[in-house]
Design an enzyme around this catalytic site. Structure first.
Site, mmCIF file in Angstrom:
data_model
loop_
_atom_site.group_PDB
_atom_site.id
_atom_site.type_symbol
_atom_site.label_atom_id
_atom_site.label_comp_id
_atom_site.label_asym_id
_atom_site.label_seq_id
_atom_site.Cartn_x
_atom_site.Cartn_y
_atom_site.Cartn_z
ATOM 1 N N GLU A 41 0.835 -1.207 0.000
ATOM 2 C CA GLU A 41 0.000 0.000 0.000
ATOM 3 C C GLU A 41 0.870 1.258 0.000
ATOM 4 O O GLU A 41 0.568 2.244 -0.688
ATOM 5 C CB GLU A 41 -0.926 -0.014 1.221
ATOM 6 C CG GLU A 41 -1.996 -1.080 1.161
ATOM 7 C CD GLU A 41 -2.728 -1.246 2.482
ATOM 8 O OE1 GLU A 41 -3.958 -1.097 2.497
ATOM 9 O OE2 GLU A 41 -2.065 -1.530 3.496
ATOM 10 N N TYR A 42 1.967 1.233 0.771
ATOM 11 C CA TYR A 42 2.886 2.371 0.797
ATOM 12 C C TYR A 42 3.512 2.569 -0.580
ATOM 13 O O TYR A 42 3.585 3.690 -1.088
ATOM 14 C CB TYR A 42 3.974 2.134 1.842
ATOM 15 C CG TYR A 42 4.974 3.266 1.950
ATOM 16 C CD1 TYR A 42 4.786 4.298 2.872
ATOM 17 C CD2 TYR A 42 6.096 3.319 1.121
ATOM 18 C CE1 TYR A 42 5.687 5.338 2.962
ATOM 19 C CE2 TYR A 42 7.003 4.363 1.203
ATOM 20 C CZ TYR A 42 6.796 5.369 2.129
ATOM 21 O OH TYR A 42 7.693 6.403 2.208
ATOM 22 N N LYS A 126 13.887 -10.389 -2.975
ATOM 23 C CA LYS A 126 14.036 -9.145 -2.212
ATOM 24 C C LYS A 126 13.678 -9.456 -0.752
ATOM 25 O O LYS A 126 12.506 -9.583 -0.399
ATOM 26 C CB LYS A 126 13.137 -8.044 -2.767
ATOM 27 C CG LYS A 126 13.329 -6.699 -2.078
ATOM 28 C CD LYS A 126 12.452 -5.637 -2.723
ATOM 29 C CE LYS A 126 12.688 -4.288 -2.055
ATOM 30 N NZ LYS A 126 12.297 -4.276 -0.635
ATOM 31 N N GLU A 181 21.046 -7.408 4.096
ATOM 32 C CA GLU A 181 19.718 -7.218 4.672
ATOM 33 C C GLU A 181 19.602 -8.074 5.926
ATOM 34 O O GLU A 181 19.637 -9.316 5.856
ATOM 35 C CB GLU A 181 18.649 -7.611 3.655
ATOM 36 C CG GLU A 181 17.280 -7.085 3.963
ATOM 37 C CD GLU A 181 17.068 -5.637 3.519
ATOM 38 O OE1 GLU A 181 15.960 -5.123 3.728
ATOM 39 O OE2 GLU A 181 18.021 -5.030 2.972
ATOM 40 N N LYS A 301 18.669 -6.736 -11.637
ATOM 41 C CA LYS A 301 19.805 -5.831 -11.814
ATOM 42 C C LYS A 301 20.566 -6.175 -13.093
ATOM 43 O O LYS A 301 20.679 -7.353 -13.461
ATOM 44 C CB LYS A 301 20.791 -5.951 -10.645
ATOM 45 C CG LYS A 301 20.211 -5.804 -9.261
ATOM 46 C CD LYS A 301 21.274 -6.109 -8.214
ATOM 47 C CE LYS A 301 20.727 -6.089 -6.805
ATOM 48 N NZ LYS A 301 21.735 -6.491 -5.804
ATOM 49 N N CYS A 419 -24.297 -11.011 26.967
ATOM 50 C CA CYS A 419 -22.848 -11.188 26.959
ATOM 51 C C CYS A 419 -22.510 -12.672 27.109
ATOM 52 O O CYS A 419 -23.009 -13.332 28.026
ATOM 53 C CB CYS A 419 -22.224 -10.397 28.107
ATOM 54 S SG CYS A 419 -20.443 -10.701 28.310
ATOM 55 N N CYS A 464 -20.621 -4.847 26.610
ATOM 56 C CA CYS A 464 -21.152 -5.337 27.879
ATOM 57 C C CYS A 464 -20.755 -4.325 28.945
ATOM 58 O O CYS A 464 -19.571 -4.023 29.108
ATOM 59 C CB CYS A 464 -20.575 -6.711 28.216
ATOM 60 S SG CYS A 464 -20.985 -7.273 29.888
#
Length: 711
Positions: A41-42, A126, A181, A301, A419, A464
């Site tokens: 999403e980023y 990755k 990494e 790459k 409850c 509750c």
């Protein structure tokens, strides 16, 4: 997003929203190790902003997130300037963009005279971790540094030395820097979260953030316990060989780094065919669930180092590589049932029980459904075939149900009238604005749910309200003993459950009557565990009034609000006589929160609980608390809000300095705010300050106000 139909004003507004969102989520991801959205999403937002800035050059401002790499140095470790910039990669999200990269680089290289048959590409997984640079002098490890912003990182040498696959001495006395990494394997991640859960601590959202937090521990011994690992994937600078030989390809550097003793990136394929590149990416994607670590894509790459030099670097990314990002993994499984979990303030949250399915490296059998609205909007029924996604969350979520394959046996879910824990009537709180700890709003109409389990229009919480509900009691006790509250080490959820089942405790005051001889006879305990626990209980008596107020679990009272209230009233006892107006005068306490406090301290049970806590020696007065006391008056009467990442001080350090000088620190910007101290990646608080005309200063301005010459 159709750029052709977008006006400049529309594009500008969209770009500003994207920048604010990216700065906020970048800070959560890189600097706080606490993401709220998935990487995918980023990356999609990041790519949209890049396209906007390319289409409208006037919007491409120097401080845009598209020109930054990673997060700012944290300030807890010494800064390190990288000899070779640790850049990021351009992301692609589909095969069309991947093929465009290959065609673009081949054309550029053939235009420079290279033969097309010599143009090869390496394709490798990755790894989803934390990027570091390792420097060796005469074959010995001398420096380990995080990526930071790409130019400047943090010196974490002593911490990286605790990571088993990182060699302290190479097989050859060379001088070089490599990039790798650091990651946390799935088994280490599961073990860490199991330990944190047993202690009642917040769980890590994913292995990547657990790895980042572990590598940044101030005590290297703590890093050593986390089971971190590393893959080295790039030769940065220096000598790979002790003679004059210079490597010619990326493939050669990987092989040589392995010979030197590094754990190198696995599954590296070299090919000149665009079809084979795409096929390899697919193969890597299919391997995700079988790998013992997280990957979030594949890296492609140009293999030749000389060709890389010819292609060169862009503003913030190399032109010779891209990262193909995988979308969050989705799987289908069967929804067996829906259970109701009861929070410490009585909110009932539905949780899906699933047929176990392998997802993102782990087997999952539960998923969050958040609330009744999610169930209704997505038409989720018991017995459905559902699609589950794990997008950076601890518990996966159901994103859809397959209505087309239903056979008629599926059942709609309805809340019970009573409850499931205590049997009392449930209410529908239709104006609930609960924070994440399920502390709901008050002052709004509360209505019982209808007989058929359906709801009035709008969204809200089912609750509750029985204060003696057993399920709430357990959650409240876990909260009371948690790290941010009374910090009773060793008294996590499993311990609380055991003590409740053994009828040794029923409320917080009972904790302080526990004896070692009562605890040591319990299952999985013993003399040493009992001794440690009773010592932790004794130590918690001096936690302070602010922590105690937070530990009581009053709706809307977080750690910051508790500290503000105690700073104003001096302790717990004056709160029995405090009015809503009195409390509302505190900068970050609104009317709803004030009413919660007044109602809580008007209860007879509260008076009895506080009396019993005091009788057991629990500190309730300010003079014995851990609330910082002012030793100066430079900032008396001033209220500060901290936002963004400061260059030298952490937020806690800056807040401590402000309080020591007589100032106040609050978490939100209002007309009562005197100054906003803004650092890098400042987001919505900075925007609100500008709208309200609040004075904005940086770290240097704060230090000047404090009368200090350095930090």
């Amino acid at each position: 997003m159709d750029l052709n139909d977008m006006t400049l004003d529309t594009a500008r507004n969209r770009a500003e929203k994207l920048r604010d969102s990216l700065r906020y989520h970048s800070d959560k991801y890189y600097n706080q190790d606490s993401p709220e959205i998935s990487d995918y999403e980023y990356d999609v937002m990041f790519e949209e902003l890049k396209q906007l800035e390319a289409a409208f050059p006037s919007l491409d401002v120097p401080d845009s997130p598209t020109h930054k790499v990673g997060g700012a140095p944290q300030g807890r470790f010494a800064k390190v300037r990288h000899e070779i910039r640790l850049g990021s990669l351009t992301d692609v999200f589909d095969k069309e963009a991947l093929r465009a990269f290959i065609e673009r680089t081949k054309k550029a290289l053939t235009d420079e005279g290279f033969d097309e048959k010599d143009i090869l590409y390496s394709v490798e997984p990755k790894i989803d971790g934390l990027s570091v640079a390792l420097t060796y002098v005469n074959g010995r490890l001398t420096l380990g540094a995080t990526r930071g912003d790409g130019e400047v990182g943090e010196n974490v040498t002593e911490n990286v030395k605790t990571i088993a696959p990182i060699p302290h001495k190479l097989t050859s006395p060379v001088n070089l820097t490599v990039r790798g990494e650091v990651y946390m394997p799935h088994d280490s991640f599961e073990k860490l979260n199991a330990e944190r859960e047993s202690l009642g601590e917040k769980l890590w959202a994913n292995p990547r953030n657990a790895a980042a937090g572990s590598l940044r521990r101030l005590d290297p011994a703590e890093t050593a316990e986390r089971g971190l690992s590393i893959f080295v994937f790039n030769y940065q600078a220096g000598e790979l060989y002790s003679d004059a030989h210079a490597p010619k390809t990326h493939e050669e550097t990987i092989q040589r780094m392995g010979e030197l003793g590094f754990s190198v990136i696995p599954l590296c394929t070299v090919t000149g065919s665009a079809d084979e590149v795409a096929e390899t990416v697919d193969e890597i994607g299919k391997s995700r669930e079988d790998l013992p670590y997280d990957i979030d894509g594949a890296v492609i790459k140009v293999n030749s180092l000389e060709m890389r030099r010819v292609l060169g670097e862009g503003t913030s990314t190399p032109k010779w590589a891209v990262a193909y990002k995988f979308p969050p993994e989705e799987k289908q499984t069967k929804l067996i049932g829906i259970e109701l979990q009861i929070g410490r303030t009585g909110v009932l949250t539905p949780a899906a029980i699933l047929e176990p399915v392998k997802l993102a490296g782990t087997t999952v059998s539960r998923a969050t459904l958040h609330n009744i609205d999610i169930i209704r909007e997505r038409d989720i029924r018991i017995g459905d075939t559902v699609t589950v996604r794990k997008a950076g969350d601890i518990i996966p979520e159901i994103i859809s149900s397959a209505a087309s394959v239903r056979d008629g046996t599926e059942k709609k879910f309805t809340f019970p009238e009573s409850c499931p824990s205590c049997g009392e009537k449930l209410i529908f709180d239709d104006n609930d604005d609960s924070p994440a700890d399920d502390s709901p709003a008050d002052g709004s109409p509360e209505e019982t749910i209808s007989e058929n389990g359906t709801f009035f229009e709008g969204s809200g919480a089912v609750r509750c309200i029985n204060p003696l509900c057993p399920a709430q009691r357990e959650r409240r006790l876990v909260h009371f003993a948690s790290k941010g509250a009374m910090n009773i080490d060793g008294m996590g959820p499993s311990c609380i459950k055991l003590l409740l089942e053994s009828e040794l405790i029923a409320d917080p005051a009972d904790i302080y009557t526990l004896r070692a001889e009562d605890i040591e006879v319990l299952p999985r305990m013993g003399k040493k565990s009992a001794s440690n626990l009773t010592a932790a209980i004794e130590n918690s008596k001096r936690a302070g009034a602010a922590r105690l107020l937070y530990a009581l679990g009053i709706r809307h009272i977080g750690e910051s609000a508790a500290e503000s209230v105690i700073s104003r009233f001096g302790g717990i006892m004056p709160l029995f006589d405090a009015s809503i107006d009195d409390l509302s005068e505190i900068d970050d306490i609104g009317e709803i929160t004030a009413r919660s406090i007044v109602e809580f301290f008007s209860l007879e049970d509260t008076a009895s609980l506080i009396r019993r806590l005091r009788e057991q020696g629990v500190v309730t007065e300010n003079e014995k608390t851990d609330v910082p006391q002012s030793v100066g008056s430079k900032l008396n009467g001033m209220t500060f809000v901290l936002t963004g990442t400061l260059p030298n001080l952490t937020r806690d350090e800056a807040a401590a300095k402000i309080k020591a000088a007589g100032g106040k620190v609050t978490g939100s910007v209002s007309k009562k705010t005197s100054y906003v101290v803004a650092g890098d990646n400042a987001g919505s608080k900075l925007t609100k300050a500008e709208q309200l005309g609040i004075s904005i200063i940086n770290e240097e301005g704060l230090i000047s106000m404090l009368g200090e010459t350095d930090v």
